[in-house]
Scaffold this motif. Structure first.
Motif, PDB file in Angstrom:
ATOM      1  N   VAL A   1       0.867  -1.194   0.000  1.00 44.79           N
ATOM      2  CA  VAL A   1       0.000   0.000   0.000  1.00 44.79           C
ATOM      3  C   VAL A   1       0.901   1.241   0.000  1.00 44.79           C
TER       4      VAL A   1
ATOM      5  N   ALA B   1      -8.353   3.715   9.512  1.00 44.73           N
ATOM      6  CA  ALA B   1      -8.991   2.820   8.536  1.00 44.73           C
ATOM      7  C   ALA B   1     -10.179   3.505   7.868  1.00 44.73           C
TER       8      ALA B   1
ATOM      9  N   ASN C   1     -10.060   4.497   3.814  1.00 41.53           N
ATOM     10  CA  ASN C   1     -10.995   3.685   3.024  1.00 41.53           C
ATOM     11  C   ASN C   1     -12.368   4.343   2.919  1.00 41.53           C
TER      12      ASN C   1
ATOM     13  N   ILE D   1     -13.601  -3.003   5.019  1.00 42.16           N
ATOM     14  CA  ILE D   1     -12.651  -2.656   6.085  1.00 42.16           C
ATOM     15  C   ILE D   1     -13.265  -1.602   7.019  1.00 42.16           C
TER      16      ILE D   1
END
Ligand SMILES: CC(=O)c1csc(NC(=O)C2C[NH2+]C2)n1
Length: 130
Positions: A40, A82, A86, A96
């Motif tokens: 990533v 997160a 996302n 996620i």
């Protein structure tokens, strides 16, 4: 003095137990280790303060946390990061984010059910006395 060391030792035992239980939960596998830059590459550009369970455990052992509140400030980064990284509607992002929300609710429930308010108050007093 000795009593203070006893309180901080008990805090570390509690925080290690919580963190280890989270690390064993298969829903939270994505949060167990730092994000791999190879996989990533843009993660560090987007997320200023990465956090994961293995880093929490290292911090506990290095006696970084004197109160549960200090631990929670780092633990919250895991789901906040997160949700930030996302944001899209694609299935992977939603998946996620769902796990991040489950993590948030799980940690909050554990602290509510298992942390004695009087114990956290004593930890706060140790922190103020330093
Ligand atoms: C730990 C964490 O939040 C994480 C690891 S990979 C990832 N997201 C993706 O790989 C893509 C799905 N849209 C971006 N998020």
């Amino acid at each position: 003095e000795q009593q203070e060391e006893d309180v901080l030792r008990e805090l570390r035992l509690f925080l290690r137990n919580v963190t280890e239980r989270l690390s064993l939960d298969r829903r939270f596998k994505a949060f167990t280790k730092p994000v791999d830059i190879e996989e990533v590459p843009d993660y560090m550009l987007v997320i200023r303060k990465p956090m994961d369970f293995s880093t929490l455990l290292t911090n506990i052992d290095e006696q970084k946390y004197v109160t549960v509140g200090e631990f929670m400030s780092d633990a919250e980064l895991i789901w906040q990061n997160a949700l930030e990284y996302n944001p899209d509607s694609d299935p992977m992002d939603r998946h996620i984010r769902h796990r991040a929300c489950a993590l948030k609710d799980t940690v909050r429930a554990i602290i509510r059910d298992e942390l004695d308010e009087d114990f956290e108050r004593v930890c706060e007093e140790v922190k103020e006395s330093r």
